[in-house]
Motif scaffolding. Sequence first.
Motif, PDB file in Angstrom:
ATOM      1  N   ASP A 294      13.420 -21.924 -14.486  1.00 35.18           N
ATOM      2  CA  ASP A 294      14.786 -22.411 -14.295  1.00 35.18           C
ATOM      3  C   ASP A 294      15.735 -21.317 -14.767  1.00 35.18           C
ATOM      4  OD1 ASP A 294      17.026 -23.888 -13.853  1.00 35.18           O
ATOM      5  OD2 ASP A 294      16.798 -25.197 -15.594  1.00 35.18           O
ATOM      6  N   SER A 295      16.542 -20.818 -13.846  1.00 36.45           N
ATOM      7  CA  SER A 295      17.503 -19.777 -14.196  1.00 36.45           C
ATOM      8  C   SER A 295      18.902 -20.377 -14.293  1.00 36.45           C
ATOM      9  CB  SER A 295      17.483 -18.656 -13.148  1.00 36.45           C
ATOM     10  OG  SER A 295      17.796 -19.173 -11.872  1.00 36.45           O
ATOM     11  N   PHE A 296      19.735 -19.757 -15.093  1.00 32.60           N
ATOM     12  CA  PHE A 296      21.092 -20.250 -15.318  1.00 32.60           C
ATOM     13  C   PHE A 296      21.958 -19.088 -15.790  1.00 32.60           C
ATOM     14  CE2 PHE A 296      17.812 -21.843 -18.190  1.00 32.60           C
ATOM     15  CZ  PHE A 296      17.983 -20.993 -19.272  1.00 32.60           C
ATOM     16  N   LYS A 297      23.238 -19.342 -15.891  1.00 33.23           N
ATOM     17  CA  LYS A 297      24.151 -18.265 -16.252  1.00 33.23           C
ATOM     18  C   LYS A 297      23.891 -17.795 -17.676  1.00 33.23           C
ATOM     19  CE  LYS A 297      29.008 -16.939 -16.010  1.00 33.23           C
ATOM     20  NZ  LYS A 297      30.376 -17.385 -15.667  1.00 33.23           N
ATOM     21  N   THR A 298      23.956 -18.699 -18.635  1.00 28.11           N
ATOM     22  CA  THR A 298      23.616 -18.367 -20.013  1.00 28.11           C
ATOM     23  C   THR A 298      23.496 -19.638 -20.837  1.00 28.11           C
ATOM     24  OG1 THR A 298      24.244 -17.105 -22.001  1.00 28.11           O
ATOM     25  CG2 THR A 298      26.017 -18.111 -20.740  1.00 28.11           C
ATOM     26  N   SER A 300      22.879 -20.614 -25.066  1.00 24.31           N
ATOM     27  CA  SER A 300      22.844 -20.018 -26.403  1.00 24.31           C
ATOM     28  C   SER A 300      22.591 -21.049 -27.491  1.00 24.31           C
ATOM     29  CB  SER A 300      24.173 -19.291 -26.695  1.00 24.31           C
ATOM     30  OG  SER A 300      24.456 -18.340 -25.689  1.00 24.31           O
ATOM     31  N   VAL A 301      22.215 -22.263 -27.121  1.00 24.88           N
ATOM     32  CA  VAL A 301      21.977 -23.329 -28.092  1.00 24.88           C
ATOM     33  C   VAL A 301      20.546 -23.829 -27.923  1.00 24.88           C
ATOM     34  CG1 VAL A 301      22.723 -25.589 -28.927  1.00 24.88           C
ATOM     35  CG2 VAL A 301      24.393 -23.994 -27.973  1.00 24.88           C
ATOM     36  N   LYS A 302      19.842 -23.987 -29.040  1.00 23.80           N
ATOM     37  CA  LYS A 302      18.439 -24.380 -28.987  1.00 23.80           C
ATOM     38  C   LYS A 302      18.261 -25.743 -28.336  1.00 23.80           C
ATOM     39  CE  LYS A 302      14.385 -25.265 -31.872  1.00 23.80           C
ATOM     40  NZ  LYS A 302      13.833 -25.326 -33.246  1.00 23.80           N
ATOM     41  N   SER A 303      19.144 -26.692 -28.626  1.00 25.09           N
ATOM     42  CA  SER A 303      19.011 -28.042 -28.069  1.00 25.09           C
ATOM     43  C   SER A 303      19.099 -28.015 -26.540  1.00 25.09           C
ATOM     44  CB  SER A 303      20.087 -28.961 -28.649  1.00 25.09           C
ATOM     45  OG  SER A 303      21.383 -28.467 -28.347  1.00 25.09           O
ATOM     46  N   GLU A 304      19.963 -27.171 -25.991  1.00 21.95           N
ATOM     47  CA  GLU A 304      20.073 -27.061 -24.535  1.00 21.95           C
ATOM     48  C   GLU A 304      18.802 -26.452 -23.942  1.00 21.95           C
ATOM     49  OE1 GLU A 304      23.562 -25.092 -23.221  1.00 21.95           O
ATOM     50  OE2 GLU A 304      24.919 -26.269 -24.469  1.00 21.95           O
ATOM     51  N   VAL A 305      18.247 -25.467 -24.619  1.00 28.40           N
ATOM     52  CA  VAL A 305      16.993 -24.863 -24.159  1.00 28.40           C
ATOM     53  C   VAL A 305      15.883 -25.917 -24.168  1.00 28.40           C
ATOM     54  CG1 VAL A 305      15.239 -23.120 -24.643  1.00 28.40           C
ATOM     55  CG2 VAL A 305      17.654 -22.570 -24.956  1.00 28.40           C
ATOM     56  N   GLU A 306      15.852 -26.732 -25.218  1.00 28.20           N
ATOM     57  CA  GLU A 306      14.821 -27.764 -25.322  1.00 28.20           C
ATOM     58  C   GLU A 306      14.949 -28.784 -24.188  1.00 28.20           C
ATOM     59  OE1 GLU A 306      12.729 -30.367 -28.896  1.00 28.20           O
ATOM     60  OE2 GLU A 306      14.614 -29.277 -29.238  1.00 28.20           O
ATOM     61  N   ASP A 307      16.176 -29.122 -23.826  1.00 25.26           N
ATOM     62  CA  ASP A 307      16.390 -30.066 -22.716  1.00 25.26           C
ATOM     63  C   ASP A 307      15.879 -29.479 -21.396  1.00 25.26           C
ATOM     64  OD1 ASP A 307      17.530 -31.870 -24.449  1.00 25.26           O
ATOM     65  OD2 ASP A 307      19.600 -31.270 -24.001  1.00 25.26           O
ATOM     66  N   LYS A 308      16.163 -28.201 -21.176  1.00 24.26           N
ATOM     67  CA  LYS A 308      15.706 -27.563 -19.933  1.00 24.26           C
ATOM     68  C   LYS A 308      14.185 -27.438 -19.910  1.00 24.26           C
ATOM     69  CE  LYS A 308      19.956 -24.974 -19.028  1.00 24.26           C
ATOM     70  NZ  LYS A 308      20.246 -25.707 -17.767  1.00 24.26           N
ATOM     71  N   ILE A 309      13.596 -27.135 -21.060  1.00 22.40           N
ATOM     72  CA  ILE A 309      12.138 -27.033 -21.133  1.00 22.40           C
ATOM     73  C   ILE A 309      11.502 -28.392 -20.881  1.00 22.40           C
ATOM     74  CG2 ILE A 309      10.228 -26.686 -22.743  1.00 22.40           C
ATOM     75  CD1 ILE A 309      11.745 -24.341 -23.921  1.00 22.40           C
ATOM     76  N   SER A 310      12.089 -29.449 -21.444  1.00 22.66           N
ATOM     77  CA  SER A 310      11.556 -30.794 -21.248  1.00 22.66           C
ATOM     78  C   SER A 310      11.583 -31.186 -19.771  1.00 22.66           C
ATOM     79  CB  SER A 310      12.363 -31.802 -22.080  1.00 22.66           C
ATOM     80  OG  SER A 310      11.883 -33.112 -21.891  1.00 22.66           O
ATOM     81  N   ALA A 311      12.670 -30.852 -19.087  1.00 22.82           N
ATOM     82  CA  ALA A 311      12.760 -31.158 -17.655  1.00 22.82           C
ATOM     83  C   ALA A 311      11.732 -30.356 -16.861  1.00 22.82           C
ATOM     84  CB  ALA A 311      14.169 -30.856 -17.156  1.00 22.82           C
ATOM     85  N   LEU A 312      11.541 -29.082 -17.228  1.00 25.23           N
ATOM     86  CA  LEU A 312      10.532 -28.262 -16.555  1.00 25.23           C
ATOM     87  C   LEU A 312       9.132 -28.826 -16.768  1.00 25.23           C
ATOM     88  CD1 LEU A 312      11.521 -24.505 -17.107  1.00 25.23           C
ATOM     89  CD2 LEU A 312      11.392 -25.732 -14.954  1.00 25.23           C
ATOM     90  N   LEU A 313       8.866 -29.274 -18.001  1.00 19.32           N
ATOM     91  CA  LEU A 313       7.545 -29.794 -18.323  1.00 19.32           C
ATOM     92  C   LEU A 313       7.223 -31.030 -17.480  1.00 19.32           C
ATOM     93  CD1 LEU A 313       4.996 -29.676 -20.058  1.00 19.32           C
ATOM     94  CD2 LEU A 313       6.196 -31.029 -21.789  1.00 19.32           C
ATOM     95  N   PHE A 393      21.636 -15.735 -29.655  1.00 12.65           N
ATOM     96  CA  PHE A 393      20.803 -15.393 -28.511  1.00 12.65           C
ATOM     97  C   PHE A 393      21.459 -15.906 -27.238  1.00 12.65           C
ATOM     98  CE2 PHE A 393      19.374 -19.607 -29.720  1.00 12.65           C
ATOM     99  CZ  PHE A 393      19.219 -20.264 -28.507  1.00 12.65           C
ATOM    100  N   HIS A 394      21.125 -15.245 -26.136  1.00  9.44           N
ATOM    101  CA  HIS A 394      21.640 -15.635 -24.827  1.00  9.44           C
ATOM    102  C   HIS A 394      20.490 -15.568 -23.832  1.00  9.44           C
ATOM    103  CE1 HIS A 394      25.746 -15.363 -26.374  1.00  9.44           C
ATOM    104  NE2 HIS A 394      25.392 -14.199 -26.917  1.00  9.44           N
ATOM    105  N   LEU A 395      20.155 -16.701 -23.239  1.00 11.58           N
ATOM    106  CA  LEU A 395      19.059 -16.783 -22.276  1.00 11.58           C
ATOM    107  C   LEU A 395      19.608 -17.059 -20.882  1.00 11.58           C
ATOM    108  CD1 LEU A 395      16.476 -18.960 -24.257  1.00 11.58           C
ATOM    109  CD2 LEU A 395      16.652 -16.474 -24.169  1.00 11.58           C
ATOM    110  N   THR A 396      18.967 -16.454 -19.895  1.00  9.13           N
ATOM    111  CA  THR A 396      19.348 -16.696 -18.501  1.00  9.13           C
ATOM    112  C   THR A 396      18.205 -17.295 -17.687  1.00  9.13           C
ATOM    113  OG1 THR A 396      18.734 -14.429 -17.898  1.00  9.13           O
ATOM    114  CG2 THR A 396      21.031 -14.818 -18.525  1.00  9.13           C
TER     115      THR A 396
END
Length: 605
Positions: A294-298, A300-313, A393-396
């Motif tokens: 899942d790609s996105f603009k950016t 930088s918050v762990k909780s948002e990353v966890e939500d995206k990972i949960s949806a991917l899982l 941190f900034h993830l895309t």
Amino acid sequence: MDDAIMQSSSSTCSYVDGDHTRSIIHIDIDCFYAQVEMVKNPELRSVPLGIQQKNIVVTSNYEARNYGVQKCMLVTDALKVCPNLKLVNGEDLHDYRAASNKIFEVLLSLKCPVEKLGMDENFIDVTKLVQEKQKLDSHELVGRLYSEPSMDCPCGCHTRLKIASQIANDIRQKVYSDVGFTTCAGIAHNKLLAKLICPFHKPNNQTTIFPEHAIAFMATMDSVRAIPSIGSKTTETLISHKIISVSDLQKVSIEVLKKNFSSDMAIRLKSLSLGEDNTPVKQTGKPLSIGLEDSFKTVSVKSEVEDKISALLQRLLVLVREDGRIPVSLRVTLRKKDAKRLSSHRESRQCQISPSIFTINNGTLTVTEAGQQKLMSIIMRLFNKLIDLSKPFHLTLVGLAFTKFQERMTGRSSIVNYLMNDISVQSVLNLQNDCDTSTSAMDYSAASPSSSTTTDLSDAEVEPSPKKPKKVTWIAKRRCLAKEEVASPSKLKVSELRLNSKELEKVSELRLNSRDRSLTPRASPAKDNLSDTSETMKDLTDDSPCDDCPSYVDKEVFNALPDEMQQELKVMWKNPSSSEVQRSSPRTTNKSKPNTIMKYFVPHK
């Protein structure tokens, strides 16, 4: 005259690889994502359609392309050139994968090697099928031809490729009649030419190219990047030496290429520029890995990353269920945005996971809610190794993938029946212990290195290997059990049975006493042991309450055991030396050891 023709034809084909015996077909699905949506909803066939992922139009149907909509165009730009563009969200790839698998199954019905190249492209080696059809009288070419030959090749490749064009046409018609997709095809004597000639007359058409036209066809390409086997780095190196087009690559000498590439790579580049490719069509099996990104603009918050990972899982587990194999390795991939490097770069970590996370219900691979939580904890632990949360941190991009699998085994004797099901047992020892909330204790203490080694050697994970080590020493592990849990011992799982430190001391003392007693000389130890055991069993048959149980045994738990287990344990407690005497008896030295429940609790050294 015939000799002159033969010599001329031979010289014509001498510029390409001499082996023209194969017949390769490359099948490409027209505007695949868009066509999947049009098959699902036929109303979309007559309107300009674009497939949107994030803010990009990844593909479109030919109605939209007539307006100027191109691949990977921004949605805003696509709407400018085509205001009536119908957009469909294509971020969920499930339907596209399902359609790809259906098309693949149709191609497999030919009984020829089929190699998948992405979801919408396939190579088919129809060489044997051509040989069978070569006896027929009809050798007419079907579809378009890149260029008319000046004369026939002496090896007979022209006739074979004409027959292959007939087979390609039959395949395309079958794909359309069975699953409703139009396709285009390329027919050639190797994979490279078949792929490159395939889109020459899109859509819903096919093109055949003969071997003697390979060099001229390759020379029409303006960039060396057009050759599938040449990547971006190789292209940059070639451009830096003013080798820009494929024609430039054809003219450069091997010696010049060897100055910048290895000898094998230099020869490979030269051969590709001339349209030569000897790689075989490899039959595609199940994928080596199953992953989603899942790609996105950016973010930088762990909780948002966890939500995206949960949806991917959740989406990834659907793919694993459809695949049917049991994953044993998990990989997490992150793409970091680095201002200093002025570009994004990916980092990955992976570890082995226990196959017991996955269960089989009614033949379907499933994961319980507890299993999903365990997977999330593993994923987040890998995430914490990739990201230093003490710094910004900034993830895309976030990616998950199962990278190794074990095939499901079925049958009554399959070990999967024991490993994948919840096996309930009764507890023998008192499991009331102080609550130990430490999560650092491992299930195995002296396992072989493979039991905790990950595929990433730099970071070993605590997840045990799915492969059973040759010798495993079980250690004491405290369990936090309430009284009501002890009262229901049948709900305890095998993996939850551990001995605490006090119990180990008592077991050790018991074994030492047994060893001392066994050293006492007897006339016939085996006979005495058998007689003592039979008498003891007789005495204990009528005693149901555990009045003479050792102090470390929970009587309530003991009384919940089957009668056979109670009697066996009473014999052991009343005559501790029996097991040692029986084991040391000369008569039983070469016999197999009795399969008693105590071997699971008191290991014999």
